[in-house]
Enzyme design. Structure first.
Site, PDB file in Angstrom:
ATOM      1  N   SER A  89       0.794  -1.230   0.000  1.00 28.00           N
ATOM      2  CA  SER A  89       0.000   0.000   0.000  1.00 28.00           C
ATOM      3  C   SER A  89       0.830   1.285   0.000  1.00 28.00           C
ATOM      4  O   SER A  89       0.330   2.333  -0.377  1.00 28.00           O
ATOM      5  CB  SER A  89      -0.957   0.021   1.190  1.00 28.00           C
ATOM      6  OG  SER A  89      -0.250   0.183   2.399  1.00 28.00           O
ATOM      7  N   LYS A 136       0.589   4.879   6.901  1.00 30.90           N
ATOM      8  CA  LYS A 136       0.007   5.577   5.741  1.00 30.90           C
ATOM      9  C   LYS A 136       0.499   7.019   5.759  1.00 30.90           C
ATOM     10  O   LYS A 136       1.126   7.477   6.701  1.00 30.90           O
ATOM     11  CB  LYS A 136      -1.526   5.588   5.796  1.00 30.90           C
ATOM     12  CG  LYS A 136      -2.191   4.236   5.874  1.00 30.90           C
ATOM     13  CD  LYS A 136      -2.207   3.524   4.563  1.00 30.90           C
ATOM     14  CE  LYS A 136      -2.950   2.197   4.704  1.00 30.90           C
ATOM     15  NZ  LYS A 136      -2.470   1.190   3.791  1.00 30.90           N
TER      16      LYS A 136
END
Length: 193
Positions: A56, A99
């Site tokens: 990701s 993230k």
């Protein structure tokens, strides 16, 4: 030297050896205790360690990379847009996620055709760190509550992030640290920007 003196000297030497072996063992035990305490204190108050299980955040951070985060980074300042942070996943706080911060407290994040706009801006955010053009998957309008952040992965087309979570936002106190150093694999040791 008499036989008794020799026996006495041997006993003293044996006692000294026993004392020195015991003292040496204690020094090793003491050193191990100090190291363990130092590691526990570092892990709980200074650094957070994270292993990257998914793609990701590619190409910024790759699968299998191991990262140190700085727990003190936000002690006297707030997280900023584009910081890469390690935090407790809002839908299951037993898991750590990593993230990039996209939306700040109180902002409206609009994702249209894969591009991110803040508070109705006509100009999308810079997404040059994304490895490919983001798809329209996850398009929508997200109003970030006060004290919360909206997160997205750099590999937007393969990132399970705020767009898809049940609890869309990460609370400030769930951010454990700012990612600062990739320490594994050894051939890719580097600071994270």
């Amino acid at each position: 030297m008499s036989e008794q003196e020799e026996i006495k000297k041997e006993q003293e030497t044996d006692g000294t050896k026993k004392k020195s072996i015991g003292g040496e063992v204690w020094e090793y035990v003491r050193l191990i205790i100090i190291v363990v305490v130092a590691v526990v204190l570092l892990q709980n108050f200074v650094i957070v360690n994270a292993r990257i299980p998914s793609e990701s955040m590619q190409n910024t951070i790759m699968v299998g990379d191991q990262i140190f985060g700085n727990r003190l980074a936000y002690r006297f300042s707030d997280p900023e847009r584009f910081d890469i942070v390690i935090f407790r996943y809002p839908d299951d706080e037993s898991q750590l996620y990593i993230k990039r911060i996209i939306g700040l407290p109180g902002e409206t994040v609009t994702i249209r055709n894969g591009k991110v706009y803040i508070d109705g801006s006509e100009t999308p955010l810079d997404d040059s760190f994304c490895p490919e053009t983001p798809s329209a998957k996850g398009d929508g309008v997200y109003e970030v509550p006060e004290g919360c952040y909206f997160m997205m992965g750099d590999n937007r087309n393969n990132s399970h992030d705020s767009r898809f979570w049940n609890n869309k936002f990460v609370e400030r106190d769930k951010i454990l640290g700012k990612a600062v150093l990739r320490y594994w694999p050894l051939n890719r040791i580097s600071l994270i920007s």
